[in-house]
Scaffold this active site. Structure first.
Site, PDB file in Angstrom:
ATOM      1  N   TYR A 203      -2.214  -1.241  10.417  1.00  0.00           N
ATOM      2  CA  TYR A 203      -2.141  -1.347   8.945  1.00  0.00           C
ATOM      3  C   TYR A 203      -0.815  -0.810   8.432  1.00  0.00           C
ATOM      4  CZ  TYR A 203      -3.939  -1.072   4.115  1.00  0.00           C
ATOM      5  OH  TYR A 203      -4.144  -1.235   2.763  1.00  0.00           O
TER       6      TYR A 203
ATOM      7  N   SER B  79       0.871  -1.187   0.000  1.00  0.00           N
ATOM      8  CA  SER B  79       0.000   0.000   0.000  1.00  0.00           C
ATOM      9  C   SER B  79       0.901   1.228   0.000  1.00  0.00           C
ATOM     10  CB  SER B  79      -0.849  -0.010   1.277  1.00  0.00           C
ATOM     11  OG  SER B  79      -1.478   1.240   1.478  1.00  0.00           O
TER      12      SER B  79
HETATM   13  P1  NAD Z   1     -11.435  -6.379  -0.092  1.00  0.00           P
HETATM   14  O1  NAD Z   1     -12.008  -6.284   1.273  1.00  0.00           O
HETATM   15  O2  NAD Z   1     -12.319  -6.191  -1.286  1.00  0.00           O
HETATM   16  O3  NAD Z   1     -10.681  -7.782  -0.269  1.00  0.00           O
HETATM   17  C1  NAD Z   1      -9.991  -8.398   0.772  1.00  0.00           C
HETATM   18  C2  NAD Z   1      -9.905  -9.876   0.471  1.00  0.00           C
HETATM   19  O4  NAD Z   1      -9.209 -10.510   1.546  1.00  0.00           O
HETATM   20  C3  NAD Z   1     -11.279 -10.559   0.375  1.00  0.00           C
HETATM   21  O5  NAD Z   1     -11.247 -11.544  -0.621  1.00  0.00           O
HETATM   22  C4  NAD Z   1     -11.448 -11.202   1.760  1.00  0.00           C
HETATM   23  O6  NAD Z   1     -12.295 -12.319   1.758  1.00  0.00           O
HETATM   24  C5  NAD Z   1     -10.003 -11.594   2.018  1.00  0.00           C
HETATM   25  N1  NAD Z   1      -9.704 -11.849   3.418  1.00  0.00           N
HETATM   26  C6  NAD Z   1      -9.891 -11.032   4.498  1.00  0.00           C
HETATM   27  N2  NAD Z   1      -9.518 -11.661   5.627  1.00  0.00           N
HETATM   28  C7  NAD Z   1      -9.086 -12.895   5.250  1.00  0.00           C
HETATM   29  C8  NAD Z   1      -8.573 -14.015   5.956  1.00  0.00           C
HETATM   30  N3  NAD Z   1      -8.430 -14.024   7.288  1.00  0.00           N
HETATM   31  N4  NAD Z   1      -8.243 -15.117   5.238  1.00  0.00           N
HETATM   32  C9  NAD Z   1      -8.394 -15.164   3.905  1.00  0.00           C
HETATM   33  N5  NAD Z   1      -8.869 -14.130   3.183  1.00  0.00           N
HETATM   34  C10 NAD Z   1      -9.209 -13.008   3.858  1.00  0.00           C
HETATM   35  O7  NAD Z   1     -10.220  -5.332  -0.100  1.00  0.00           O
HETATM   36  P2  NAD Z   1      -9.313  -4.734  -1.281  1.00  0.00           P
HETATM   37  O8  NAD Z   1      -9.517  -3.277  -1.262  1.00  0.00           O
HETATM   38  O9  NAD Z   1      -9.468  -5.490  -2.543  1.00  0.00           O
HETATM   39  O10 NAD Z   1      -7.862  -5.000  -0.649  1.00  0.00           O
HETATM   40  C11 NAD Z   1      -6.992  -6.017  -1.093  1.00  0.00           C
HETATM   41  C12 NAD Z   1      -5.566  -5.685  -0.666  1.00  0.00           C
HETATM   42  O11 NAD Z   1      -5.173  -4.438  -1.238  1.00  0.00           O
HETATM   43  C13 NAD Z   1      -5.411  -5.512   0.861  1.00  0.00           C
HETATM   44  O12 NAD Z   1      -4.169  -6.082   1.269  1.00  0.00           O
HETATM   45  C14 NAD Z   1      -5.383  -4.008   1.028  1.00  0.00           C
HETATM   46  O13 NAD Z   1      -4.669  -3.629   2.166  1.00  0.00           O
HETATM   47  C15 NAD Z   1      -4.680  -3.581  -0.247  1.00  0.00           C
HETATM   48  N6  NAD Z   1      -4.920  -2.174  -0.614  1.00  0.00           N
HETATM   49  C16 NAD Z   1      -6.192  -1.716  -0.906  1.00  0.00           C
HETATM   50  C17 NAD Z   1      -6.380  -0.375  -1.260  1.00  0.00           C
HETATM   51  C18 NAD Z   1      -7.741   0.186  -1.621  1.00  0.00           C
HETATM   52  O14 NAD Z   1      -7.863   1.414  -1.770  1.00  0.00           O
HETATM   53  N7  NAD Z   1      -8.768  -0.617  -1.791  1.00  0.00           N
HETATM   54  C19 NAD Z   1      -5.274   0.476  -1.291  1.00  0.00           C
HETATM   55  C20 NAD Z   1      -4.011  -0.014  -0.973  1.00  0.00           C
HETATM   56  C21 NAD Z   1      -3.846  -1.350  -0.651  1.00  0.00           C
END
Ligand code: NAD
Length: 260
Positions: free
Chosen positions: A155, A142
């Site tokens: 985080y 991130s």
């Molecule tokens: P999201 O909530 O849509 O997806 C998260 C995924 O992780 C889901 O499939 C969920 O089922 C899974 N998950 C959560 N806990 C779990 C566990 N204990 N075991 C197995 N699976 C688990 O979120 P996203 O926005 O797609 O985020 C995905 C990644 O990208 C994360 O690591 C997040 O930190 C990172 N990220 C997101 C953003 C953003 O703006 N959305 C920005 C920077 C980084």
């Protein structure tokens, strides 16, 4: 390009992980999906990947906070497909509070899922990659892997740790045909973020676009979201032969967030 290779994407039942899995499948990789969600919806995605891209897709329900389930998932992937070539550590959760109010169990959960899970997947996947002399590890970190924001102590700590882990793994695998890199997104438009914007617009009476700009401009010079598909395309590039000498890098895809 990735035809005949196998990719495991943790947390790929929604958002960025699903987009990365789709992009790798479009490039020919067989896919192991993972994450939580409704069984019927996950099965629809799994079967959809097979139909749309002519690849083989399976699903592991392993909980990324449980080391034994992670080890079993890696073994199941190698058993089912014969190899694990591309590992994408994407599963992640968030909790927002000042440090003095931050619940200890939330700290433990964020560190377990956003940081320790990558340690457990990588340590189990590297021996097979070394034996086959080819592997690609992509850690979805991130902007918060490079800079901080208030109220996100777990985080930010986990994502900085993930960027550090990426560098160590890159050094240790530098001459094994394996690369390990991090992707550092800024704001990505997932269903969760869209819901936040819609709620802000409803509460303020402003337009969705006005609320989008308000949300983005707190952090990003560019008033545009990164799309999940953009992260998928970058992951495919990092898995390609063109990226064979890129290792230990942290790729920002953040509309200029950390350039400030
Ligand atoms: P999201 O909530 O849509 O997806 C998260 C995924 O992780 C889901 O499939 C969920 O089922 C899974 N998950 C959560 N806990 C779990 C566990 N204990 N075991 C197995 N699976 C688990 O979120 P996203 O926005 O797609 O985020 C995905 C990644 O990208 C994360 O690591 C997040 O930190 C990172 N990220 C997101 C953003 C953003 O703006 N959305 C920005 C920077 C980084």
């Amino acid at each position: 390009m990735l035809k005949g290779k196998t990719a495991l994407v943790t947390g790929s039942t929604s958002g960025i992980g699903l987009a990365v899995a789709r992009a790798l499948a479009a490039d020919g990789a067989n896919i192991m999906l993972n994450g939580f969600g409704e069984a019927a919806a996950i099965e629809k995605e799994r079967a959809g990947l097979e139909k749309e891209f002519g690849i083989k897709a399976r699903y592991s329900p392993a909980d990324m906070s449980k080391p034994a389930e992670i080890a079993a998932m890696i073994h199941a992937t190698e058993k089912e497909f014969g190899t694990l070539d591309v590992l994408v550590n994407n599963a992640g959760i968030q909790h927002v509070a000042n440090i003095e109010d931050f619940p200890v169990e939330k700290w433990d959960a964020v560190i377990a899922i956003n940081l320790s899970s990558a340690f457990h997947t990588i340590r189990a996947a590297v021996p097979g990659m070394k034996a086959r002399k080819w592997g690609r590890i992509v850690n979805i970190a991130s902007a918060h892997g490079l800079v901080a924001s208030a109220q996100k102590v777990a985080y930010v700590s986990a994502k900085h740790g993930l960027v550090g882990m990426t560098k160590v793994v890159a050094l240790e695998t530098a001459n094994s045909g394996i690369t390990c890199n991090a992707i550092c997104p800024g704001w990505v438009l997932t269903a969760l973020v869209q819901a936040q914007i819609d709620a802000r617009a409803k509460a303020s009476g402003k337009t969705v676009r006005e609320e989008e700009i308000a949300l983005l401009s707190e952090k990003q010079p560019m008033h545009q979201f990164t799309r999940p598909e953009n992260i998928g395309a970058l992951a495919v590039f990092l898995a390609s032969d063109a990226a064979a000498s890129i290792t230990g890098s942290a790729y920002s895809i953040d509309g200029g967030w950390v350039a400030q």
